[in-house]
Design a protein around this motif. Structure first.
Motif, PDB file in Angstrom:
ATOM      1  N   ASP A  40     -48.258   5.006  38.965  1.00  0.00           N
ATOM      2  CA  ASP A  40     -48.408   5.983  37.880  1.00  0.00           C
ATOM      3  C   ASP A  40     -48.252   5.347  36.509  1.00  0.00           C
ATOM      4  O   ASP A  40     -48.917   5.733  35.549  1.00  0.00           O
ATOM      5  N   GLU A  53     -60.372   6.083  33.490  1.00  0.00           N
ATOM      6  CA  GLU A  53     -60.151   6.409  34.910  1.00  0.00           C
ATOM      7  C   GLU A  53     -60.417   5.165  35.761  1.00  0.00           C
ATOM      8  O   GLU A  53     -61.546   4.662  35.797  1.00  0.00           O
ATOM      9  N   LEU A  55     -51.344   3.489  35.697  1.00  0.00           N
ATOM     10  CA  LEU A  55     -52.381   4.501  35.474  1.00  0.00           C
ATOM     11  C   LEU A  55     -52.322   5.033  34.041  1.00  0.00           C
ATOM     12  O   LEU A  55     -53.337   5.135  33.343  1.00  0.00           O
ATOM     13  N   ILE A  91     -52.724   0.964  42.225  1.00  0.00           N
ATOM     14  CA  ILE A  91     -52.235   1.304  40.879  1.00  0.00           C
ATOM     15  C   ILE A  91     -51.162   2.380  40.975  1.00  0.00           C
ATOM     16  O   ILE A  91     -51.369   3.426  41.602  1.00  0.00           O
ATOM     17  N   GLU A 143     -55.127   4.369  30.960  1.00  0.00           N
ATOM     18  CA  GLU A 143     -55.741   5.478  30.231  1.00  0.00           C
ATOM     19  C   GLU A 143     -55.526   5.321  28.726  1.00  0.00           C
ATOM     20  O   GLU A 143     -56.449   5.472  27.928  1.00  0.00           O
TER      21      GLU A 143
END
Lengths: 62, 322
Positions: free
Chosen positions: B217, B188, B220, B215, B224
């Motif tokens: 998608d 995260e 992101l 950031i 992750e």
């Protein structure tokens, strides 16, 4: 009497001059000597003593 | 909470962390790894009753061994030695990312200068030669010609530590004068910044200028997955934009396990140390819950054993009666 905001004084181990450190100085913290620019490590706080910091090693980093 | 911090040098990052921990009333145990001994069953370090230990060792070798020993004593430590092991070595790092299908620059490892030369020629010029262990952009070489490659390989083979004979050759990614550093906890993101420079190395440690990065998608998702690929933890995930600035396409070139966040604190509006300590508190609670669960399991198992013994005794008694 000193307070938390009072600057801390210590002897520069290379030049012998008295230098001023931040009030919240920590053991292990690295200070740039205002006299020579050399990196100094804080060894103890009571009294505040400094030593020349270890040289950078190859595996240092993040 | 009682929170330990492994260190050998208190940088601005550690000071920010210590300040935040103390402001929240945590009992902080500073552990200078240079002064400690680590035995097979115990250590001179005062780790008793620590709810969590955060590794902030500047030296990679000390970080890897100290966390491994603490983990073996059952002391909760972040990042885990497994995460450290993958992140500390660029070859393992690249493999982990590739195995998780995270886009990462094409890379080859070779063990002789002749094989390394073949790898370099196959990538073409420019390409990049990196030490497998190292940081802050040190000893990185962008190779523009065959004659430069020959010279660098000979120097590495002749002068270097044995790890320099593990030749890590990578495609050169033509990034738009910047790369992106994301600091994330268990995948995260806390905050992100760009690091820009006219030089091909854009590291903040090399003088790259920083700016907050929003950031998207795609990034992101990659953060992750990259975090999962190396085992999670508090990480510095480095991405390059492929196909130009704001293209929305990235390659992940590195994941760092003892991430520095001073520059990010200055570049971002986010209170990074506060978010890091939020995460440490959550991790400590999770470790405690796991430990309580394990104790519960052990108690349950003991109870089952006792029940079985009682049943055996009853059977034996029955046998006697019979």
């Amino acid at each position: 009497m000193t307070t938390e905001t009072d600057p801390v004084l210590a002897e520069d181990p290379i030049t012998g001059e008295e230098i001023e450190l931040p009030a919240d100085v920590e053991v292990g913290e690295i200070i740039d000597s205002p006299v020579t620019g050399t990196e100094l490590e804080v060894i103890s706080l009571d009294p505040v003593t400094l030593e020349e910091a270890p040289e950078l090693e190859e595996d240092w980093g993040e | 909470m009682r929170i330990g911090i492994l260190y050998s040098r208190v940088r601005r990052d550690e000071k920010l962390l210590l300040e935040e921990l103390r402001d929240r009333g945590h009992d902080v145990e500073k552990i200078d790894v240079r002064k400690q001994r680590f035995g097979l069953e115990s250590t001179t370090a005062n780790v008793a009753d620590l709810d969590i230990v955060v590794d902030r060792c500047l030296s990679t070798s000390r970080s890897l061994y100290a966390t491994k020993f603490l983990d073996s004593y059952g002391v909760p430590v972040v990042n885990s030695p497994e995460t450290g092991d993958v992140c500390a070595d660029k070859a393992k790092n690249s493999l982990a990312l590739a195995e998780a299908d995270v886009p990462t620059p094409a890379t080859e490892v070779a063990f002789t200068k002749e094989a390394a030369m073949e790898a370099i020629e196959s990538f073409g010029y420019p390409c990049v030669l990196k030490p497998v262990v190292g940081s802050w952009g040190r000893l990185m070489a962008k190779i523009d010609t065959r004659s430069a490659a020959e010279a660098i390989l000979e120097h590495k083979e002749t002068l270097g530590h044995y790890e320099h004979k593990v030749f890590y050759v990578q495609e050169f990614v033509d990034k738009p004068g910047r790369d992106i550093r994301v600091v994330a906890v268990d995948g995260e993101p806390i905050a992100a910044m760009t690091r820009s420079s006219d030089h091909w190395l854009t590291n903040a440690a090399k003088g790259g200028t920083t700016a907050e990065f929003e950031i998207d998608d795609r990034a992101l998702d990659l953060v992750e997955r990259a975090s999962d690929a190396v085992g999670g933890g508090m990480l510095g995930i480095d991405l390059m934009e492929v196909g130009g600035e704001d293209s929305g396409e990235y390659t992940v070139h590195e994941v760092n396990h003892t991430v520095e966040f001073k520059a990010l604190t200055e570049a971002s509006e986010v209170d990074v140390p506060a978010r890091v300590v939020d995460w440490l508190e959550t991790k400590a609670e999770a470790f405690a819950a796991d430990a309580a669960g394990s104790d519960g399991d052990a108690i349950d198992a003991d109870a089952e054993d006792a029940d079985a013994e009682d049943a055996d005794a009853e059977d034996a008694a029955d046998e006697v009666v019979l």
